[in-house]
Design a protein around this motif. Structure first.
Motif, PDB file in Angstrom:
ATOM      1  N   MET A   1     -23.646  -1.145 -76.936  1.00 35.41           N
ATOM      2  CA  MET A   1     -22.924  -2.050 -77.807  1.00 35.41           C
ATOM      3  C   MET A   1     -21.946  -2.870 -76.961  1.00 35.41           C
ATOM      4  SD  MET A   1     -21.447  -1.263 -81.432  1.00 35.41           S
ATOM      5  CE  MET A   1     -22.478  -2.414 -82.222  1.00 35.41           C
ATOM      6  N   ILE A   2     -21.934  -4.176 -77.195  1.00 31.87           N
ATOM      7  CA  ILE A   2     -21.066  -5.086 -76.452  1.00 31.87           C
ATOM      8  C   ILE A   2     -19.653  -5.013 -77.025  1.00 31.87           C
ATOM      9  CG2 ILE A   2     -20.650  -7.505 -75.880  1.00 31.87           C
ATOM     10  CD1 ILE A   2     -23.681  -7.911 -76.143  1.00 31.87           C
ATOM     11  N   ALA A   3     -18.677  -4.919 -76.146  1.00 32.72           N
ATOM     12  CA  ALA A   3     -17.282  -4.851 -76.591  1.00 32.72           C
ATOM     13  C   ALA A   3     -16.880  -6.176 -77.229  1.00 32.72           C
ATOM     14  CB  ALA A   3     -16.379  -4.544 -75.401  1.00 32.72           C
ATOM     15  N   PRO A   4     -16.208  -6.122 -78.362  1.00 28.52           N
ATOM     16  CA  PRO A   4     -15.811  -7.367 -79.019  1.00 28.52           C
ATOM     17  C   PRO A   4     -14.765  -8.122 -78.211  1.00 28.52           C
ATOM     18  CG  PRO A   4     -14.896  -5.469 -80.175  1.00 28.52           C
ATOM     19  CD  PRO A   4     -15.798  -4.938 -79.096  1.00 28.52           C
ATOM     20  N   SER A   5     -14.859  -9.452 -78.255  1.00 24.85           N
ATOM     21  CA  SER A   5     -13.882 -10.266 -77.538  1.00 24.85           C
ATOM     22  C   SER A   5     -12.558 -10.323 -78.305  1.00 24.85           C
ATOM     23  CB  SER A   5     -14.436 -11.664 -77.318  1.00 24.85           C
ATOM     24  OG  SER A   5     -14.840 -12.232 -78.548  1.00 24.85           O
ATOM     25  N   PHE A   6     -12.618 -10.126 -79.613  1.00 22.24           N
ATOM     26  CA  PHE A   6     -11.423 -10.084 -80.452  1.00 22.24           C
ATOM     27  C   PHE A   6     -11.421  -8.754 -81.188  1.00 22.24           C
ATOM     28  CE2 PHE A   6     -12.506 -14.675 -80.348  1.00 22.24           C
ATOM     29  CZ  PHE A   6     -11.373 -15.130 -79.695  1.00 22.24           C
ATOM     30  N   PRO A   7     -10.252  -8.289 -81.615  1.00 21.71           N
ATOM     31  CA  PRO A   7     -10.219  -7.028 -82.353  1.00 21.71           C
ATOM     32  C   PRO A   7     -10.890  -7.171 -83.727  1.00 21.71           C
ATOM     33  CG  PRO A   7      -8.048  -8.044 -82.326  1.00 21.71           C
ATOM     34  CD  PRO A   7      -8.923  -8.861 -81.425  1.00 21.71           C
ATOM     35  N   VAL A   8     -11.454  -6.075 -84.197  1.00 20.85           N
ATOM     36  CA  VAL A   8     -12.067  -6.058 -85.522  1.00 20.85           C
ATOM     37  C   VAL A   8     -10.967  -6.228 -86.566  1.00 20.85           C
ATOM     38  CG1 VAL A   8     -13.385  -4.646 -87.153  1.00 20.85           C
ATOM     39  CG2 VAL A   8     -13.991  -4.640 -84.739  1.00 20.85           C
ATOM     40  N   ALA A   9     -11.247  -7.027 -87.590  1.00 24.32           N
ATOM     41  CA  ALA A   9     -10.254  -7.327 -88.627  1.00 24.32           C
ATOM     42  C   ALA A   9      -9.967  -6.107 -89.484  1.00 24.32           C
ATOM     43  CB  ALA A   9     -10.763  -8.471 -89.502  1.00 24.32           C
ATOM     44  N   GLY A  10      -8.734  -6.001 -89.931  1.00 22.13           N
ATOM     45  CA  GLY A  10      -8.322  -4.912 -90.795  1.00 22.13           C
ATOM     46  C   GLY A  10      -8.803  -5.107 -92.232  1.00 22.13           C
ATOM     47  N   VAL A  11      -8.802  -4.010 -92.971  1.00 19.28           N
ATOM     48  CA  VAL A  11      -9.297  -3.999 -94.341  1.00 19.28           C
ATOM     49  C   VAL A  11      -8.483  -4.929 -95.234  1.00 19.28           C
ATOM     50  CG1 VAL A  11      -9.641  -2.546 -96.379  1.00 19.28           C
ATOM     51  CG2 VAL A  11     -10.245  -1.682 -94.115  1.00 19.28           C
ATOM     52  N   TRP A  12      -7.171  -4.885 -95.155  1.00 19.82           N
ATOM     53  CA  TRP A  12      -6.330  -5.677 -96.052  1.00 19.82           C
ATOM     54  C   TRP A  12      -6.512  -7.169 -95.829  1.00 19.82           C
ATOM     55  CZ3 TRP A  12      -5.288  -3.168-100.094  1.00 19.82           C
ATOM     56  CH2 TRP A  12      -5.001  -1.812-100.053  1.00 19.82           C
ATOM     57  N   ARG A  13      -6.676  -7.585 -94.604  1.00 16.92           N
ATOM     58  CA  ARG A  13      -6.922  -8.997 -94.318  1.00 16.92           C
ATOM     59  C   ARG A  13      -8.268  -9.427 -94.888  1.00 16.92           C
ATOM     60  NH1 ARG A  13      -4.233 -12.296 -90.984  1.00 16.92           N
ATOM     61  NH2 ARG A  13      -2.430 -11.439 -89.933  1.00 16.92           N
ATOM     62  N   ARG A  14      -9.256  -8.580 -94.767  1.00 17.22           N
ATOM     63  CA  ARG A  14     -10.587  -8.894 -95.316  1.00 17.22           C
ATOM     64  C   ARG A  14     -10.517  -9.053 -96.826  1.00 17.22           C
ATOM     65  NH1 ARG A  14     -15.289  -5.614 -92.266  1.00 17.22           N
ATOM     66  NH2 ARG A  14     -14.340  -5.445 -90.227  1.00 17.22           N
ATOM     67  N   ILE A  15      -9.796  -8.153 -97.467  1.00 16.46           N
ATOM     68  CA  ILE A  15      -9.686  -8.215 -98.924  1.00 16.46           C
ATOM     69  C   ILE A  15      -8.907  -9.465 -99.341  1.00 16.46           C
ATOM     70  CG2 ILE A  15      -8.665  -7.084-100.934  1.00 16.46           C
ATOM     71  CD1 ILE A  15      -9.499  -4.406 -99.620  1.00 16.46           C
ATOM     72  N   ALA A  16      -7.844  -9.781 -98.620  1.00 17.09           N
ATOM     73  CA  ALA A  16      -7.058 -10.981 -98.933  1.00 17.09           C
ATOM     74  C   ALA A  16      -7.931 -12.237 -98.807  1.00 17.09           C
ATOM     75  CB  ALA A  16      -5.841 -11.073 -98.018  1.00 17.09           C
ATOM     76  N   ALA A  17      -8.715 -12.308 -97.746  1.00 18.60           N
ATOM     77  CA  ALA A  17      -9.609 -13.459 -97.561  1.00 18.60           C
ATOM     78  C   ALA A  17     -10.671 -13.500 -98.664  1.00 18.60           C
ATOM     79  CB  ALA A  17     -10.275 -13.398 -96.188  1.00 18.60           C
ATOM     80  N   ALA A  18     -11.179 -12.339 -99.069  1.00 15.45           N
ATOM     81  CA  ALA A  18     -12.182 -12.286-100.140  1.00 15.45           C
ATOM     82  C   ALA A  18     -11.593 -12.762-101.468  1.00 15.45           C
ATOM     83  CB  ALA A  18     -12.737 -10.867-100.266  1.00 15.45           C
ATOM     84  N   ILE A  19     -10.352 -12.402-101.749  1.00 17.08           N
ATOM     85  CA  ILE A  19      -9.696 -12.864-102.977  1.00 17.08           C
ATOM     86  C   ILE A  19      -9.506 -14.380-102.928  1.00 17.08           C
ATOM     87  CG2 ILE A  19      -7.526 -12.809-104.271  1.00 17.08           C
ATOM     88  CD1 ILE A  19      -7.378  -9.793-103.502  1.00 17.08           C
ATOM     89  N   TYR A  20      -9.055 -14.872-101.803  1.00 16.11           N
ATOM     90  CA  TYR A  20      -8.881 -16.316-101.607  1.00 16.11           C
ATOM     91  C   TYR A  20     -10.203 -17.031-101.845  1.00 16.11           C
ATOM     92  CZ  TYR A  20      -6.888 -20.423 -99.170  1.00 16.11           C
ATOM     93  OH  TYR A  20      -6.409 -21.655 -98.841  1.00 16.11           O
ATOM     94  N   ASP A  21     -11.275 -16.522-101.221  1.00 18.24           N
ATOM     95  CA  ASP A  21     -12.599 -17.124-101.399  1.00 18.24           C
ATOM     96  C   ASP A  21     -13.110 -16.960-102.821  1.00 18.24           C
ATOM     97  OD1 ASP A  21     -12.881 -18.136 -98.827  1.00 18.24           O
ATOM     98  OD2 ASP A  21     -13.745 -16.275 -98.062  1.00 18.24           O
TER      99      ASP A  21
END
Length: 159
Positions: A1-21
């Motif tokens: 598995m290739i190491a990500p160049s950026f950190p994996v996003a947290g759950v709360w940020r994902r949910i906030a973006a999903a609500i926005y969308d």
């Protein structure tokens, strides 16, 4: 598995973006439903004189499997276009999130087709698929695992 160049996003940020969308998607689907409803009932609305009575029955062409498939196609096109183009919907841009394949490239249409129904299932099971990211060593949700993709947290822009 290739190491990500950026950190994996947290759950709360994902949910906030999903609500926005979700608010944006509501508006898109509202307009996508309003236009055909007005067009299909234009003759009836144009010929009816202005009265104080309430129209109780209009043609209801916006129902059934055809209408449902129309709305699902719009949802697929909306997310697919944004994710394939830049990896970001408007909500993801606001929260500095980006969707990418495991190797860091743009997601494919196949990944979009897998990710969307799994994300819906993950959400409608009381968010269990999102909470799963807290248990996964790599911080992946169900839709990340199923589609071979990940949501990363982008850094703040330097001023």
């Amino acid at each position: 598995m290739i190491a990500p160049s950026f950190p994996v996003a947290g759950v709360w940020r994902r949910i906030a973006a999903a609500i926005y969308d979700g608010f944006l998607m509501f508006a898109v689907l509202f307009v996508a439903s309003l236009l055909p409803a007005l067009l299909l009932n234009a003759d009836r609305l144009a010929m009816s004189p202005a009265t104080d009575s309430v129209v109780h029955e209009l043609n209801t062409p916006l129902q059934g499997w055809g209408y449902t498939l129309y709305l699902l196609a719009l949802i697929f096109a909306f997310y697919g276009w944004f994710w394939r183009k830049s990896g970001q919907t408007l909500g993801m841009q606001a929260w500095r999130l980006k969707l990418e394949s495991i190797d860091g490239t743009a997601v494919s249409w196949k990944q979009v087709a897998i990710r969307l129904p799994v994300a819906a299932l993950a959400f409608f099971l009381f968010g269990a698929g999102y909470w799963w990211a807290w248990l996964d060593r790599e911080g992946r949700s169900w839709q990340d695992i199923a589609s071979g993709s990940r949501v990363v947290q982008l850094p703040k822009e330097q001023k």
